[in-house]
Design an enzyme around this catalytic site. Sequence first.
Site, PDB file in Angstrom:
ATOM      1  CB  CYS A   3      41.711  34.562  33.716  1.00 13.86           C
ATOM      2  SG  CYS A   3      41.582  33.166  32.466  1.00 13.86           S
ATOM      3  CG  ASP A   4      39.297  35.431  38.780  1.00 13.79           C
ATOM      4  OD1 ASP A   4      40.416  34.592  38.718  1.00 13.79           O
ATOM      5  OD2 ASP A   4      38.088  35.178  39.269  1.00 13.79           O
ATOM      6  CB  ILE A   5      43.702  38.146  40.892  1.00 14.54           C
ATOM      7  CG1 ILE A   5      45.012  38.280  41.388  1.00 14.54           C
ATOM      8  CG2 ILE A   5      42.769  37.610  42.214  1.00 14.54           C
ATOM      9  CD1 ILE A   5      45.390  39.449  42.210  1.00 14.54           C
TER      10      ILE A   5
END
Length: 134
Positions: free
Chosen positions: A18-20
């Site tokens: 997952c990204d930010i």
Amino acid sequence: MQPEYVFETEMEVRDYECDIQGIVNNANYLHYTEHTRHLYLKSLGVSFAKLHDQGIDPVVARMNLQYKAPLHNDDVFISRLAIRKEGLRYVFLQDIYRKDDNRLAFRATVELVCLVNGRLANSPEYDKAFGFIK
């Protein structure tokens, strides 16, 4: 129109994918679809490595990707695929659905071709495995 799926597998989103924003980074969907294709081959009794040792290598020639709804950390999803053959190309239609609500999250059309001893060619081994020849 929904494709006629020939294979499916269940997976779970891992936190490092997952990204930010807390959603799966777009590139990870490519990993999911590739892993699904490899599991499909394995389910057919085909060894990707053994065919490589014989000089037979399927390679991605083209992809069309559609991001429909985001997956998040810990989401469980179902990766499904259908396949057809067009000339030398194997066309995989791959869909990823969130398991909890069966919502389409991602759709890909992935076209593969085979290199046999480094040259573009038909692969009777893959044709047979995929049921295109008996």
